[in-house]
Scaffold this motif. Structure first.
Motif, mmCIF file in Angstrom:
data_model
loop_
_atom_site.group_PDB
_atom_site.id
_atom_site.type_symbol
_atom_site.label_atom_id
_atom_site.label_comp_id
_atom_site.label_asym_id
_atom_site.label_seq_id
_atom_site.Cartn_x
_atom_site.Cartn_y
_atom_site.Cartn_z
ATOM 1 N N GLU A 44 9.839 -5.480 5.771
ATOM 2 C CA GLU A 44 10.464 -6.522 6.589
ATOM 3 C C GLU A 44 10.929 -5.949 7.927
ATOM 4 O O GLU A 44 10.876 -6.618 8.944
ATOM 5 N N ALA A 45 11.391 -4.705 7.894
ATOM 6 C CA ALA A 45 11.945 -4.113 9.116
ATOM 7 C C ALA A 45 10.866 -3.623 10.081
ATOM 8 O O ALA A 45 10.951 -3.865 11.285
ATOM 9 N N ILE A 46 9.850 -2.939 9.565
ATOM 10 C CA ILE A 46 8.887 -2.291 10.479
ATOM 11 C C ILE A 46 7.424 -2.574 10.139
ATOM 12 O O ILE A 46 6.521 -1.928 10.685
ATOM 13 N N GLY A 47 7.178 -3.508 9.232
ATOM 14 C CA GLY A 47 5.797 -3.924 8.929
ATOM 15 C C GLY A 47 4.934 -2.791 8.418
ATOM 16 O O GLY A 47 5.343 -2.029 7.543
ATOM 17 N N ASP A 48 3.732 -2.670 8.991
ATOM 18 C CA ASP A 48 2.772 -1.670 8.492
ATOM 19 C C ASP A 48 3.050 -0.262 8.995
ATOM 20 O O ASP A 48 2.304 0.669 8.669
ATOM 21 N N ARG A 49 4.111 -0.092 9.758
ATOM 22 C CA ARG A 49 4.505 1.282 10.111
ATOM 23 C C ARG A 49 5.219 1.940 8.928
ATOM 24 O O ARG A 49 5.598 3.098 8.975
ATOM 25 N N PHE A 50 5.376 1.172 7.880
ATOM 26 C CA PHE A 50 5.873 1.731 6.616
ATOM 27 C C PHE A 50 4.676 1.938 5.688
ATOM 28 O O PHE A 50 3.895 1.012 5.454
ATOM 29 N N TRP A 51 4.514 3.147 5.184
ATOM 30 C CA TRP A 51 3.395 3.501 4.314
ATOM 31 C C TRP A 51 3.905 3.878 2.930
ATOM 32 O O TRP A 51 4.634 4.858 2.768
ATOM 33 N N ALA A 52 3.481 3.096 1.924
ATOM 34 C CA ALA A 52 3.886 3.385 0.547
ATOM 35 C C ALA A 52 2.710 4.017 -0.200
ATOM 36 O O ALA A 52 1.564 3.620 -0.009
ATOM 37 N N VAL A 53 3.021 5.004 -1.030
ATOM 38 C CA VAL A 53 1.977 5.663 -1.819
ATOM 39 C C VAL A 53 2.334 5.574 -3.301
ATOM 40 O O VAL A 53 3.435 5.914 -3.710
ATOM 41 N N LEU A 54 1.372 5.083 -4.083
ATOM 42 C CA LEU A 54 1.539 5.020 -5.538
ATOM 43 C C LEU A 54 0.564 6.014 -6.155
ATOM 44 O O LEU A 54 -0.640 5.947 -5.910
ATOM 45 N N VAL A 55 1.096 6.962 -6.917
ATOM 46 C CA VAL A 55 0.232 7.944 -7.577
ATOM 47 C C VAL A 55 0.030 7.535 -9.031
ATOM 48 O O VAL A 55 1.002 7.403 -9.780
ATOM 49 N N ASN A 56 -1.215 7.308 -9.423
ATOM 50 C CA ASN A 56 -1.508 7.041 -10.834
ATOM 51 C C ASN A 56 -1.609 8.384 -11.543
ATOM 52 O O ASN A 56 -2.547 9.142 -11.332
#
Ligand code: XMP
Length: 334
Positions: A44-56
């Protein structure tokens, strides 16, 4: 007067102020309440400048990786990268029976896999002309009780077990990669995080999810983790949790799971004598996770779950319910 809506608006403007117009932020997410709420707030704050990583890591629950991907990426619009490292994890867990060694291996491998992905993302972030900034921050969904705990006395379980599989990650990101730590939930308690999650439009089932340990199913299989045992634990756990939901008991329980005891018990199936794994069901209520009581299920509920597990999960011929309180029994079996 303090309201969640005000908190939300202030948190967003504070994140924007800290990160600036060009800064980018990286985080590890799990699908748990804290990282999901923190990730949606960043989005909500910075859109796609936030990168989330999910490790399986190969020891998530049945369909969990796909479900988290749907929730975070599709429903919440978070810029998410999923890294499937399940084979590497399962390969490395071969022959490991000591609980602490399992935790250390999974924690260490997680950091390696995450760091490798982080380097790729940093390159992608820098070369994207639409964003044209550097990754400068590492975000963590730390809550107020975590802050307190790390400042003062470590709880009994924290000293008995190596907790928080990602414990070494922020240090690695800060020292190794020179990132600054950002913790938007650090003034909140769990129930406030849930409230914030609702204010952010996160669906109720996700907001109310039970906690799940970083080392996942690996600490719910006594002894060696094998693909067969992971599958059995997944199936049995899925049946248990589905029945808990159907009975309307999920929100009354703090944490519940099915574990595998790979010692073989004798059973009769049809007219044959068989040897099968033992499934241990555990469900507790707790407010602080330092002490806990076993949940008092109706007898017919336990019988229904037992029937489904022995009939539907191949290789299981016995189901037991763990009635141990904490202390002396911890919530997890290992
Ligand atoms: P115990 O088993 O010590 O667990 O009573 C207390 C709470 O901590 C969770 N737990 C873990 N979480 N990594 C985690 O991220 C771990 O290694 C770990 N071990 C236990 C457990 O699920 C419970 O919520």
């Amino acid at each position: 007067e303090w309201t969640m809506q005000k908190f939300l608006e202030e948190a967003i403007s504070q994140i924007r102020h800290t990160v600036g117009d060009k800064g980018q932020v990286l985080a590890a997410v799990s699908g748990g309440v804290d990282s999901t709420v923190a990730a949606k707030l960043m989005k909500e704050a910075i859109g796609d400048r936030f990168w989330a990583v999910l490790v399986n890591n190969g020891v998530m629950r049945l369909n969990e990786c796909d479900q988290v991907k749907k929730d975070l990426s599709e429903a919440l619009g978070i810029n998410l990268t999923v890294v499937d490292a399940s084979e590497q994890f399962l390969e490395g867990l071969k022959g490991v029976t000591d609980p602490e060694k399992k935790r250390k291996f999974i924690g260490g491998k997680f950091i390696d896999v995450f760091e490798e992905e982080a380097l790729k993302i940093e390159k992608a972030a820098e070369s994207d002309p639409a964003k044209a900034g550097k990754i400068e921050f590492f975000m963590q969904g730390t809550l107020y009780p975590d802050v307190i705990e790390s400042l003062s006395f470590k709880g009994p379980s924290a000293t008995i077990k190596t907790h928080h599989n990602v414990g070494g990650l922020p240090a690695r990101m800060m020292n190794g990669q020179g990132l600054k730590l950002i913790e938007p939930l650090r003034s909140l308690y769990k129930d406030e995080v849930r409230e914030l999650g609702r204010a952010l439009g996160i669906r109720e089932e996700l907001v109310m999810r039970h906690p799940f340990p970083g080392p996942g199913i690996a600490v719910r299989i006594l002894g060696e983790v094998t693909p067969e045992r992971v599958e059995i634990a997944r199936q049995a756990d899925h049946i248990f949790i589905s029945e808990i939901r159907k009975a309307g008991l999920y929100d009354q329980i703090s944490q519940a799971y099915a574990a595998v005891d790979p010692s073989r018990a004798v059973g009769v199936m049809g007219d044959k004598r068989v040897y099968g794994y033992i499934i241990i069901l555990r469900a507790v209520t707790t407010t602080d996770y330092m002490t806990a009581e076993a949940f008092n299920f109706p007898w017919d509920f336990l019988q229904r779950v037992m029937n489904r597990i022995v009939n539907e999960v191949h290789g299981v011929c016995r189901v037991v319910y763990d009635v141990t309180s904490k202390p002396p029994g911890t919530i997890e079996l290992e």
